[in-house]
Each structure stands twice: as structure tokens, then as C-alpha cells.
Design a protein around this motif. Sequence first.
Motif, short mmCIF file in Angstrom:
data_model
loop_
_atom_site.label_atom_id
_atom_site.label_comp_id
_atom_site.label_asym_id
_atom_site.label_seq_id
_atom_site.Cartn_x
_atom_site.Cartn_y
_atom_site.Cartn_z
N HIS A 121 -7.64 -4.50 4.74
CA HIS A 121 -9.07 -4.84 4.75
C HIS A 121 -9.37 -6.16 4.01
O HIS A 121 -10.10 -7.01 4.52
CB HIS A 121 -9.88 -3.70 4.11
N GLU B 77 -7.43 0.32 5.28
CA GLU B 77 -7.65 0.13 3.84
C GLU B 77 -6.67 -0.90 3.28
O GLU B 77 -7.02 -1.76 2.46
CB GLU B 77 -7.49 1.47 3.11
N TYR C 203 0.84 -1.21 0.00
CA TYR C 203 0.00 0.00 0.00
C TYR C 203 0.88 1.26 0.00
O TYR C 203 0.64 2.19 -0.78
CB TYR C 203 -0.91 -0.01 1.23
N ASN D 299 -6.76 5.03 9.10
CA ASN D 299 -7.67 4.76 7.99
C ASN D 299 -6.95 4.09 6.82
O ASN D 299 -7.47 3.18 6.18
CB ASN D 299 -8.32 6.06 7.49
N GLN D 300 -5.73 4.57 6.55
CA GLN D 300 -4.94 4.00 5.44
C GLN D 300 -4.50 2.58 5.77
O GLN D 300 -4.51 1.71 4.88
CB GLN D 300 -3.72 4.90 5.18
#
Length: 333
Positions: free
Chosen positions: A250, A247, A188, A243-244
Motif C-alpha cells: 500500500h 497492506e 511483510y 488483503n495482506q
Amino acid sequence: MALDIGIDLGTANVLIYVSGKGIVLNEPSVVAIDTNTNQVLAVGSEAYQMVGKTPSNIRAIRPLKDGVISDFDVTEEMLSYFIKKLNVRGIMSRPSIMICTPTNTTEIERKAILQAAEKSGGNKVYLEVEPKVAAIGAGMDIFQPRGNMVIDIGGGTSDIAVLSLGDIVASSSLRMAGDRMNQDIVNYVKDQHHLLIGERSAEQVKIQIAQVFKQDGDDDKVTQVRGRDTVTGMPRSIDIDSNQVEEAIHETLMQIVSTAHHVMETLPPEIAADIIDRGITLTGGGALLSGLDQLISENLKVPVMVAEHPLNNVAQGAGILLEHMQKTAKNKK
């Protein structure tokens, strides 16, 4: 007299339970080797400090991958080192060992684990599946005629099992867990920020700020991560928030949830009713992810609780089960 031991031979960490003493060792499953001489330079915590920072002639090796042995000789060296360090051998005797494996381990993989444990100094070596011993280590009474469900998320594997009367009713094992989440974060950050970071840095990010189930009023956590810019090749640091991280991991989390859902779909009605009543217990390092119990509960519509000391459950359960077996054998004599 030799002391009996239970071993959680994990992809990320090795934990050892010694009878009468409890958990006495918890070290990373890493071995540093000089590639010129094949000599072992360091094992465990000392070797882990070298990951990603070694010169060309030194390799920091993880001898287990996805819950199974990928390098037999190095695994044997690592186990021998840890057992010798604990000084559990008697003058004329060797310890009995209970060692744990994922539920989907093949016969060849099981033989490799047995052989490594025997060669490293074990007398009698017993194998048992991880979710069963994790449930025992978490204090669940799996020998009663009622359903108990456990999700054990380690470094290399996630094991999901429903147990009753001391055995597995239904189970599934995924070769994705904590290590996959670390790699998810590495990917990511590379894709979104053009920054290469190491798996150790990714793991620290996961531990420090991951929140996998956000509720109203929850603040975003932020941490700084350093690495090498993929465009300029120069060192750079960025801020990353929870939040990242959510993500990034997830998809892996939802695959674990989906597998648990499939296991529940196969249950007999009476066992399913027990799970609704008694809930699911989370064990393993993955259980410590903030909000994971709420995420699973929200998706499966059953109560979910995190075991006390989830990192220790497998090793503790292995030791307790081995002690129980030895007592039963003595009573039969």
C-alpha cells in the motif's frame, strides 16, 4: 541489411522490437556468472531460473537496478547475447538502436547506456525517455496540441509524464515500482509470519492474488507461500490472502499516486483540462495489478485506463519512433 531495433532495457525484463517484425524478445534481465572464471553461464530466462538457487561459485546478477546500469560489463554481455540471438545484423552493417531510459537518468547514466548499446553491436544508438515511447507504444497521439498523461510502472522505476506536441510538459520519476513491491511482500511476510521468502516467491504472490482496490462483493484470493522459518530455521508454508498483499504494498502504491498528484498540480490549466477529458493511461508491468486503475482514478478524480499489452508498450514505442525517425531522415535527403 541490418534491421533496426527498439529496446526496453528494463530492471526486470528486456524487450526488443525489430522493425517489420514487432516484439521478438522478452526475457528477464538476469545473467548467471561463474565467479571463479568470470564466465557467463546463462542469460535471460535460463539465468532467471537460477535466482536464489545457485551454489557459492555461481552468481545470478541483475545488472540493472532502479532503471539504471549497476554493472556495466554484465549489461554489455547481456545486450550482446540478445542482439546476437536475434540475428539482426547485416553482412556489412549493424542495426540502429533506440533504447529507453527513465526521465531522471543522469548524464553519466545515459552515457553508460549508450556505451553498452554501442559495444553490444549497435551502429547509431538513440536514447529516449520511457514515458514518451510508452505513450507512443500505447497508441497515444502525443504530437497533437493536447495533453496526454501516462504512468509507466516497470520493475525498477515508475515514470509519470504529461506530453503535448511530441514533448514532455511535466514529469517525475520514482525509483520504486514492481521490484519494491516484491521487497515489500518479503518484508511483510518476515515481520508478520516470521518466514523468509525469496523475491521470486513474492513476485508470484503479487501476480496471483494482489487486489489493490477492493469493491463490495470482491472475494479474497488466497495462495500458499513457502520459505524458511526465522525462529526454527526449518522449511514452512503459510497461506496469505489478497488483503495482506494490499497492506504490504500500500505505501509504495500511494507514493506513486502522490507523485502523479504533484505532476498534475504543475500543469497549465488547458493541459489539465485535457487530462480530465482524456484521462490517464497506465503502462508497464505494474499496470497489470488488479484494481490499480481504480485506485489511481479514485485518488486523482480523473478517468484511468490500462493500455493494451502494457508490458510491450515501451519496446513497441521505441521501435515505432525509430522507424519514424529513419523515414523522416530519408525524406529529407
